[in-house]
Design a protein around this motif. Structure first.
Motif, mmCIF file in Angstrom:
data_model
loop_
_atom_site.group_PDB
_atom_site.id
_atom_site.type_symbol
_atom_site.label_atom_id
_atom_site.label_comp_id
_atom_site.label_asym_id
_atom_site.label_seq_id
_atom_site.Cartn_x
_atom_site.Cartn_y
_atom_site.Cartn_z
ATOM 1 N N ILE A 30 13.535 29.941 35.403
ATOM 2 C CA ILE A 30 12.192 29.472 35.049
ATOM 3 C C ILE A 30 11.607 28.765 36.260
ATOM 4 C CG2 ILE A 30 10.878 27.924 33.539
ATOM 5 C CD1 ILE A 30 13.012 28.332 31.413
ATOM 6 N N GLU A 32 8.903 26.846 36.526
ATOM 7 C CA GLU A 32 8.264 25.526 36.370
ATOM 8 C C GLU A 32 9.274 24.387 36.423
ATOM 9 O OE1 GLU A 32 4.861 25.013 33.675
ATOM 10 O OE2 GLU A 32 5.341 27.040 33.063
ATOM 11 N N VAL A 34 10.344 20.453 38.410
ATOM 12 C CA VAL A 34 10.721 20.121 39.787
ATOM 13 C C VAL A 34 12.101 19.473 39.881
ATOM 14 C CG1 VAL A 34 8.355 19.839 40.647
ATOM 15 C CG2 VAL A 34 9.535 17.867 39.715
ATOM 16 N N GLU A 35 12.665 19.049 38.761
ATOM 17 C CA GLU A 35 13.874 18.236 38.844
ATOM 18 C C GLU A 35 15.168 19.040 38.772
ATOM 19 O OE1 GLU A 35 13.946 15.067 39.477
ATOM 20 O OE2 GLU A 35 11.809 14.659 39.341
ATOM 21 N N ASN A 36 15.241 19.919 37.775
ATOM 22 C CA ASN A 36 16.500 20.620 37.496
ATOM 23 C C ASN A 36 16.302 22.121 37.595
ATOM 24 O OD1 ASN A 36 17.908 18.156 36.819
ATOM 25 N ND2 ASN A 36 16.618 18.101 34.988
ATOM 26 N N ASN A 38 16.372 25.525 35.611
ATOM 27 C CA ASN A 38 16.304 25.970 34.208
ATOM 28 C C ASN A 38 16.297 27.487 34.118
ATOM 29 O OD1 ASN A 38 15.882 23.486 32.533
ATOM 30 N ND2 ASN A 38 14.235 23.209 34.016
ATOM 31 N N ILE A 49 17.765 27.610 26.297
ATOM 32 C CA ILE A 49 17.489 27.139 27.658
ATOM 33 C C ILE A 49 18.802 26.623 28.243
ATOM 34 C CG2 ILE A 49 16.296 25.372 29.024
ATOM 35 C CD1 ILE A 49 14.283 27.350 28.039
ATOM 36 N N PRO A 80 14.022 19.619 21.920
ATOM 37 C CA PRO A 80 15.175 20.512 22.062
ATOM 38 C C PRO A 80 16.463 19.852 21.563
ATOM 39 C CG PRO A 80 13.944 20.325 24.120
ATOM 40 C CD PRO A 80 13.393 19.300 23.196
ATOM 41 N N ILE A 102 20.380 24.134 25.594
ATOM 42 C CA ILE A 102 19.541 23.465 24.600
ATOM 43 C C ILE A 102 18.673 24.491 23.876
ATOM 44 C CG2 ILE A 102 19.497 21.221 25.789
ATOM 45 C CD1 ILE A 102 16.711 21.891 26.793
ATOM 46 N N SER A 103 18.244 24.131 22.676
ATOM 47 C CA SER A 103 17.473 25.092 21.881
ATOM 48 C C SER A 103 16.122 25.353 22.553
ATOM 49 C CB SER A 103 17.276 24.567 20.453
ATOM 50 O OG SER A 103 16.585 23.344 20.492
ATOM 51 N N PHE A 104 15.626 26.564 22.347
ATOM 52 C CA PHE A 104 14.342 26.985 22.918
ATOM 53 C C PHE A 104 13.227 26.540 21.984
ATOM 54 C CE2 PHE A 104 10.897 30.098 23.155
ATOM 55 C CZ PHE A 104 10.637 30.103 24.511
ATOM 56 N N ASP A 193 7.931 10.076 30.785
ATOM 57 C CA ASP A 193 7.358 11.148 31.626
ATOM 58 C C ASP A 193 6.596 12.146 30.749
ATOM 59 O OD1 ASP A 193 6.872 12.512 34.050
ATOM 60 O OD2 ASP A 193 8.651 13.770 33.806
ATOM 61 N N ASP A 197 2.716 18.793 30.930
ATOM 62 C CA ASP A 197 3.684 19.896 31.026
ATOM 63 C C ASP A 197 4.961 19.634 30.236
ATOM 64 O OD1 ASP A 197 4.618 17.933 32.751
ATOM 65 O OD2 ASP A 197 5.065 19.287 34.406
ATOM 66 N N ASP A 211 11.866 17.600 28.010
ATOM 67 C CA ASP A 211 12.156 16.925 29.274
ATOM 68 C C ASP A 211 12.367 15.413 29.099
ATOM 69 O OD1 ASP A 211 12.591 16.430 31.903
ATOM 70 O OD2 ASP A 211 10.643 17.119 32.634
ATOM 71 N N TYR A 213 14.507 13.596 30.613
ATOM 72 C CA TYR A 213 15.418 13.183 31.681
ATOM 73 C C TYR A 213 14.955 11.954 32.467
ATOM 74 C CZ TYR A 213 17.413 17.507 30.161
ATOM 75 O OH TYR A 213 17.952 18.488 29.364
ATOM 76 N N PHE A 214 13.869 11.326 31.996
ATOM 77 C CA PHE A 214 13.537 9.990 32.504
ATOM 78 C C PHE A 214 13.603 8.966 31.365
ATOM 79 C CE2 PHE A 214 11.416 12.524 35.843
ATOM 80 C CZ PHE A 214 11.898 11.868 36.967
HETATM 81 N N1 LIG Z 1 13.652 23.552 25.213
HETATM 82 C C1 LIG Z 1 12.779 24.316 25.866
HETATM 83 N N2 LIG Z 1 12.161 25.308 25.216
HETATM 84 C C2 LIG Z 1 11.308 26.135 25.882
HETATM 85 N N3 LIG Z 1 11.044 26.045 27.193
HETATM 86 C C3 LIG Z 1 11.640 25.069 27.888
HETATM 87 C C4 LIG Z 1 12.535 24.142 27.270
HETATM 88 N N4 LIG Z 1 12.981 23.286 28.216
HETATM 89 C C5 LIG Z 1 12.397 23.655 29.365
HETATM 90 N N5 LIG Z 1 11.595 24.720 29.183
HETATM 91 C C6 LIG Z 1 10.807 25.419 30.214
HETATM 92 O O1 LIG Z 1 11.289 25.024 31.482
HETATM 93 C C7 LIG Z 1 10.247 24.384 32.239
HETATM 94 C C8 LIG Z 1 10.835 23.228 33.036
HETATM 95 O O2 LIG Z 1 11.470 22.313 32.170
HETATM 96 P P1 LIG Z 1 11.487 20.749 32.442
HETATM 97 O O3 LIG Z 1 10.093 20.215 32.400
HETATM 98 O O4 LIG Z 1 12.482 20.123 31.520
HETATM 99 O O5 LIG Z 1 12.060 20.769 33.919
HETATM 100 P P2 LIG Z 1 12.242 19.685 34.995
HETATM 101 O O6 LIG Z 1 12.806 20.349 36.176
HETATM 102 O O7 LIG Z 1 13.003 18.521 34.420
HETATM 103 O O8 LIG Z 1 10.741 19.353 35.304
HETATM 104 P P3 LIG Z 1 9.776 18.105 35.485
HETATM 105 O O9 LIG Z 1 10.598 16.858 35.467
HETATM 106 O O10 LIG Z 1 9.094 18.419 36.743
HETATM 107 O O11 LIG Z 1 8.777 18.173 34.328
HETATM 108 C C9 LIG Z 1 9.228 23.965 31.209
HETATM 109 O O12 LIG Z 1 7.927 23.893 31.713
HETATM 110 C C10 LIG Z 1 9.353 25.074 30.185
HETATM 111 O O13 LIG Z 1 8.617 26.197 30.603
#
Ligand SMILES: Nc1ncnc2c1ncn2[C@@H]1O[C@H](COP(=O)(O)OP(=O)(O)OP(=O)(O)O)[C@@H](O)[C@H]1O
Ligand SMILES: N[C@@H](CCO)C(=O)O
Length: 321
Positions: A30, A32, A34-36, A38, A49, A80, A102-104, A193, A197, A211, A213-214
């Motif tokens: 995926i 999108e 910036v942190e992890n 996916n 996910i 999730p 994690i669940s979608f 956070d 998005d 998300d 994670y903060f």
């Molecule tokens: N449980 C979920 N169900 C559906 N899509 C998900 C799920 N978790 C993450 N995603 C998808 O993955 C993308 C990135 O997830 P997330 O925001 O958790 O990442 P991140 O790297 O921690 O980003 P950030 O901290 O920049 O927001 C989301 O925008 C979404 O498209």
């Protein structure tokens, strides 16, 4: 783009064999976030996910994040749900990184949220605050006063490269915040956070929050200030009081604010604007040129910070006493 760690099918299948997750049909990274890292997995059961936790996430914090999602989800919040492995653990390892399934969640985030969406986000945030009660783990906010000071110490010498005069301006702002930061407001688990998005909608209905994670323990209404900052300003930098009013009303429809929380809103908004300014500035100065990740603009939050500095009363955010 956020796939920092690549995975291969053989390792992924071995990882999945530790879960009751069905057979792997397909997977893709995926872009999108910036942190992890996916990935979206299709299996013979439900879509999932897969998250590989990258360097900014402390492994010791993962039981808090995953346990919290489980706790909130059990209390009816749409977020999730981490899938347990066959041995009951929520956390595994893949390609040398801590990893979880994690669940979608169905839905998509809104590029142009309107006031009605802000109202729903306010209400969902308050529901999260209430659902978080009773969660047995705690995690201090690593990105509050002390954390800001630490990041600032690593950035201040180069701050004027971004805008002339920033070193002095932000130094003074940190002093003001340290002196006036509220100490006795209601606290609990906050998302910390909840940007657009991280909120999914199906049509106009909010379908879930992602998300965590903060997430941490901090002042509850500080979380609302983060949402006012991230949802209620327009692209040109103007505060949209209609959106702010809707968001605060949505929040109060579930969890009414006390007089002390209302009074603290302007200083909390300053703090949360500074928090995102400082993390973005640090990333701006340290992310190597050519890295695949899109750097976020610190100046967007500097503008918001300056707006809040001129606010004298929470009514300027749309709050009707
Ligand atoms: N449980 C979920 N169900 C559906 N899509 C998900 C799920 N978790 C993450 N995603 C998808 O993955 C993308 C990135 O997830 P997330 O925001 O958790 O990442 P991140 O790297 O921690 O980003 P950030 O901290 O920049 O927001 C989301 O925008 C979404 O498209
Ligand atoms: N929401 C944060 C980034 C990642 O958590 C920001 O916009 O700066």
């Amino acid at each position: 783009m956020a796939v920092y760690t690549d995975i291969n099918e053989i390792d992924l299948k071995a990882f999945l064999a530790q879960y009751d997750a069905g057979e792997l049909l397909s997977y893709k990274g995926i872009a999108e976030g910036v942190e992890n890292s996916n990935f979206l997995l299709h299996t013979s059961n439900a879509p999932l996910i897969l998250t590989l936790y990258e360097k900014r996430v402390e492994k010791s914090d993962l039981p808090f994040f995953l346990g919290l999602m489980h706790h909130l989800s059990e209390r009816g919040l749409n977020c999730p749900l981490p899938l347990p492995r066959k041995d009951g653990e929520l956390l595994g390892e893949l390609s040398g990184r801590p990893a979880a399934l994690i669940s979608f969640l169905e839905g998509m985030w809104l590029r142009k949220p309107e006031a009605q969406h802000c109202r729903e986000v306010g209400a969902a945030l308050a529901r999260m605050h209430i659902a978080g009660e009773g969660f047995e783990l705690t995690r201090p906010n690593a990105l509050s006063l002390e954390g800001w000071q630490m990041l600032w110490a690593k950035s201040e010498a180069r701050a004027d490269e971004v805008e002339e005069g920033l070193e002095a301006e932000i130094g003074a702002e940190l002093d003001v915040l340290a002196t006036h930061w509220p100490k006795d407001l209601p606290a609990g688990v906050i998302h910390a956070d909840l940007f657009p998005d991280n909120v999914f909608f199906l049509g106009d209905s909010l379908s879930g929050l992602i998300d965590f994670y903060f997430a941490c323990n901090d002042i509850l209404v500080y979380d609302l200030s983060i949402c006012l900052n991230s949802w209620c300003f327009e692209k040109d930098g103007a505060y949209n009081i209609t959106k702010g009013k809707a968001m605060i009303e949505g929040y109060q429809s579930v969890r009414p604010l006390s007089a002390a929380e209302i009074e603290a809103l302007p200083i909390l908004c300053r703090g949360s604007a500074l928090r995102f300014f400082i993390t973005r500035l640090y990333d701006w100065l340290t992310t190597p040129a050519g890295a695949l990740v899109v750097k976020k603009d610190p100046l967007e939050y500097l503008k918001k910070l300056r707006f809040h500095r001129a606010v004298t009363n929470a009514s300027e955010y749309g709050l009707i006493a």
